[in-house]
Design a protein around this motif. Structure first.
Motif, mmCIF file in Angstrom:
data_model
loop_
_atom_site.group_PDB
_atom_site.id
_atom_site.type_symbol
_atom_site.label_atom_id
_atom_site.label_comp_id
_atom_site.label_asym_id
_atom_site.label_seq_id
_atom_site.Cartn_x
_atom_site.Cartn_y
_atom_site.Cartn_z
ATOM 1 N N GLU A 1 33.440 34.752 84.579
ATOM 2 C CA GLU A 1 34.424 34.829 83.488
ATOM 3 C C GLU A 1 35.094 36.206 83.459
ATOM 4 O O GLU A 1 36.310 36.318 83.288
ATOM 5 C CB GLU A 1 33.731 34.570 82.144
ATOM 6 C CG GLU A 1 33.285 33.133 81.968
ATOM 7 C CD GLU A 1 32.424 32.932 80.725
ATOM 8 O OE1 GLU A 1 32.454 31.832 80.170
ATOM 9 O OE2 GLU A 1 31.712 33.881 80.308
ATOM 10 N N ASN A 2 34.293 37.237 83.631
ATOM 11 C CA ASN A 2 34.848 38.598 83.592
ATOM 12 C C ASN A 2 35.832 38.812 84.742
ATOM 13 O O ASN A 2 36.872 39.449 84.569
ATOM 14 C CB ASN A 2 33.730 39.631 83.634
ATOM 15 C CG ASN A 2 32.826 39.518 82.413
ATOM 16 O OD1 ASN A 2 33.266 39.048 81.363
ATOM 17 N ND2 ASN A 2 31.580 39.923 82.552
ATOM 18 N N ALA A 3 35.491 38.248 85.905
ATOM 19 C CA ALA A 3 36.386 38.383 87.061
ATOM 20 C C ALA A 3 37.706 37.681 86.764
ATOM 21 O O ALA A 3 38.783 38.196 87.085
ATOM 22 C CB ALA A 3 35.724 37.803 88.304
ATOM 23 N N LEU B 1 44.449 39.936 83.854
ATOM 24 C CA LEU B 1 45.014 41.156 83.262
ATOM 25 C C LEU B 1 45.757 41.970 84.316
ATOM 26 O O LEU B 1 46.872 42.460 84.065
ATOM 27 C CB LEU B 1 43.900 41.997 82.597
ATOM 28 C CG LEU B 1 44.380 43.200 81.820
ATOM 29 C CD1 LEU B 1 45.175 42.774 80.575
ATOM 30 C CD2 LEU B 1 43.202 44.083 81.382
ATOM 31 N N ALA B 2 45.162 42.082 85.498
ATOM 32 C CA ALA B 2 45.809 42.840 86.570
ATOM 33 C C ALA B 2 47.165 42.246 86.893
ATOM 34 O O ALA B 2 48.155 42.961 87.066
ATOM 35 C CB ALA B 2 44.902 42.867 87.804
ATOM 36 N N GLU B 3 47.253 40.922 86.919
ATOM 37 C CA GLU B 3 48.541 40.254 87.183
ATOM 38 C C GLU B 3 49.567 40.638 86.120
ATOM 39 O O GLU B 3 50.722 40.907 86.422
ATOM 40 C CB GLU B 3 48.345 38.734 87.094
ATOM 41 C CG GLU B 3 48.031 38.061 88.410
ATOM 42 C CD GLU B 3 47.769 36.567 88.196
ATOM 43 O OE1 GLU B 3 46.787 36.100 88.775
ATOM 44 O OE2 GLU B 3 48.517 35.909 87.414
ATOM 45 N N LEU B 4 49.111 40.669 84.876
ATOM 46 C CA LEU B 4 50.033 40.928 83.761
ATOM 47 C C LEU B 4 50.481 42.385 83.690
ATOM 48 O O LEU B 4 51.574 42.674 83.224
ATOM 49 C CB LEU B 4 49.375 40.516 82.441
ATOM 50 C CG LEU B 4 49.187 39.032 82.274
ATOM 51 C CD1 LEU B 4 48.153 38.739 81.199
ATOM 52 C CD2 LEU B 4 50.525 38.393 81.907
ATOM 53 N N ALA C 1 51.168 41.185 72.097
ATOM 54 C CA ALA C 1 51.350 39.735 71.965
ATOM 55 C C ALA C 1 51.666 39.102 73.313
ATOM 56 O O ALA C 1 51.161 38.025 73.661
ATOM 57 C CB ALA C 1 52.451 39.438 70.966
ATOM 58 N N GLN C 2 52.493 39.818 74.102
ATOM 59 C CA GLN C 2 52.887 39.292 75.418
ATOM 60 C C GLN C 2 51.660 39.205 76.344
ATOM 61 O O GLN C 2 51.469 38.219 77.049
ATOM 62 C CB GLN C 2 53.913 40.246 76.010
ATOM 63 C CG GLN C 2 54.818 39.610 77.003
ATOM 64 C CD GLN C 2 55.851 40.629 77.510
ATOM 65 O OE1 GLN C 2 55.839 41.816 77.132
ATOM 66 N NE2 GLN C 2 56.718 40.177 78.363
ATOM 67 N N ILE C 3 50.817 40.229 76.283
ATOM 68 C CA ILE C 3 49.622 40.234 77.143
ATOM 69 C C ILE C 3 48.643 39.150 76.688
ATOM 70 O O ILE C 3 48.080 38.420 77.510
ATOM 71 C CB ILE C 3 48.985 41.640 77.172
ATOM 72 C CG1 ILE C 3 49.931 42.573 77.921
ATOM 73 C CG2 ILE C 3 47.599 41.613 77.820
ATOM 74 C CD1 ILE C 3 49.495 43.985 78.067
ATOM 75 N N MET C 4 48.497 39.000 75.370
ATOM 76 C CA MET C 4 47.624 37.936 74.849
ATOM 77 C C MET C 4 48.117 36.561 75.325
ATOM 78 O O MET C 4 47.337 35.734 75.756
ATOM 79 C CB MET C 4 47.656 37.938 73.322
ATOM 80 C CG MET C 4 47.074 39.165 72.688
ATOM 81 S SD MET C 4 45.327 39.008 72.470
ATOM 82 C CE MET C 4 45.286 37.646 71.323
#
Ligand SMILES: Cc1ncc(COP(=O)(O)O)c(C=O)c1O
Length: 359
Positions: free
Chosen positions: A347-349, A355-358, A312-315
């Motif tokens: 968009e993928n980038a 995601l990498a930040e998270l 949930a946090q990542i979403m």
């Protein structure tokens, strides 16, 4: 006093919509396995010209579309069903085949609409867990077939796990399924599957009158906003039955015109598929380089395990960064996971960066 609804309304799950539709700022939409490409220019022109006749009802028999599909796939028109999206055919098949006392068998997790078929009809759903590689466990599914079974659903490639089975394995199972059981092979993503020729399954129709291949214009042709899908069937029985249970004019005129035109652009469609497959390779590699477990995708989306992380946090973090994906929990995935559609390279980038930040 409140309105009294039928019992089944309490059982039917509400489809988990992706959300973000009323958003002002543009979002990177990787939550619904849509095509990142706009319709082909000729398809846009066909839609525009069909607009002139929207004061008339559409062709209720979808005759031109069925003729074109018949020519493309060499299946007689009587064995082709059209739908307001392939979901429409799926739900109508459930209505036509199932009732209390009947059973249906499908893998789990798989497409979120399958449980709806049982809930709506009162039939018993038998959900067979995927194997260790997140693929259908066909022997276990076969073992669940009884005299009460009316429907066996096989989703290949499977949504949400993106994994696929070689067609030979499905063909072997079909030999053992009793003829009273309708087998729906849901091939919404088959064009992205590089394990074999996407059209190889069509030959199976000649041997198996109980087989239905469910296909859609939503994904590779990028027409999900118009809603049009089709089924290629081993006999005329299922097309007839699904037409009996649905409202007339279920496929609108713009959708019919767009689908007819889209079929004439096979080369462009294949070119778009290869662009998505190239993105699949590079995104998967980047995710694995981050140390994430990613299933072997044969679709236009991937499934990544989040292991101990908080789904949930990542979403939420992705959402704050303008990226919309699907959480595995809502899709019945067991542990924390994400289902992410492959978009354009930009968009993928953005997704990978967020995601990498998270992480
Ligand atoms: C496995 C599967 N089948 C069927 C569908 C339905 O597609 P449509 O109703 O847009 O044709 C989807 C949509 O995401 C899907 O994932």
């Amino acid at each position: 006093m409140a309105i009294e609804f039928a019992q089944r309304i309490r059982r039917i799950p509400v489809y988990p919509a992706a959300g973000g539709y009323a958003e002002q700022a543009p979002l990177v939409r990787l939550a619904s396995n849509e095509s990142p490409f706009p319709p082909f220019p000729e398809v846009r022109a066909a839609i525009e010209s069909a607009l002139d006749s929207v004061n008339r009802y559409p062709d209720p028999t979808n005759s031109l579309l069925r003729e074109r599909l018949s020519a493309r796939y060499e299946v007689p028109t009587s064995r082709i069903a059209i739908g307001n999206g392939s979901c429409d055919i799926l739900l109508a098949a459930g209505e036509a085949l199932l009732e209390p006392g009947a059973e249906l068998v499908y893998a789990w997790p798989s497409f979120s609409v399958y449980p709806h078929l049982a809930a709506a009809s009162g039939a018993r759903a038998i959900e067979v867990p995927l194997d260790g590689e997140l693929r259908h466990d066909l022997p276990a599914m076969l073992a669940e077939i009884t005299v009460a079974t009316r429907l066996l659903l096989i989703c290949n490639p499977n949504n949400p796990t993106s994994t696929a089975l070689e067609l030979a394995r499905i063909a072997a199972v079909l030999e053992q399924v009793p003829p009273h059981v309708c087998v729906i092979l849901d091939e919404a993503y088959c064009e992205f599957n590089l394990l074999g020729d996407p059209d190889a399954s069509i030959e199976l129709l000649e041997r198996h009158p109980n087989l239905v291949l469910l296909r859609t214009f939503s994904k590779v042709y990028g027409l999900c906003g118009l809603r049009v899908g089709f089924a290629l069937c081993g006999s005329p029985d299922l097309p007839r039955a699904v037409d009996q249970v649905r409202q007339p004019f279920f496929c609108n005129a713009l959708a019919q015109a767009a689908a007819v035109e889209a079929l004439a652009h096979q080369d462009e469609m294949i070119e778009r598929v290869s662009r998505t497959v190239a993105e699949r390779l590079s995104v998967t590699e980047s995710l694995r380089a981050m140390g994430l477990r990613v299933a072997d995708s044969q679709a236009n989306f991937c499934w990544l395990a989040l292991d101990e992380r908080d789904e949930a946090q990542i979403m939420d973090g992705l959402r704050e960064r303008g990226v919309l994906v699907r959480g595995g929990a809502a899709l019945g995935g067991g542990g924390p996971a994400l289902r992410v559609t492959f978009g354009t390279p930009t968009e993928n980038a953005r997704f990978l960066e967020a995601l990498a930040e998270l992480l």
